[in-house]
Motif scaffolding. Structure first.
Motif: not given
Length: 75
Positions: A3-17, A19-31
């Motif tokens: 259970r702990l591992r799944s919670v940690v994995m979902t947290r990590l996944r949400s953090i990665v998503i 961060s990816l969103n922010s990276i994509v947004m900064t790229r889009l805004s620069s474009v």
């Protein structure tokens, strides 16, 4: 543990998503900023060209008028 591992994995996944969103947004805004700056530069250039053309035209007309005046006086 599983259970702990799944919670940690979902947290990590949400953090990665997030961060990816922010990276994509900064790229889009620069474009978008680059596009906007090029649009602004082209519009400014056209405005400057129009101003220069009008200045040149007024200078030419005044020069032509003075030439005509001189020509009339000479006659």
């Amino acid at each position: 543990m599983i259970r702990l591992r799944s919670v940690v994995m979902t947290r990590l996944r949400s953090i990665v998503i997030i961060s990816l969103n922010s990276i994509v947004m900064t790229r889009l805004s620069s474009v978008v900023m680059i596009r906007l700056s090029t649009i602004v530069m082209t519009s400014l250039r056209s405005v400057v060209m129009i101003m220069l053309r009008s200045i040149v035209m007024t200078g030419l007309t005044s020069a032509a008028q003075s030439v005509v005046k001189v020509y009339k006086k000479a006659q």
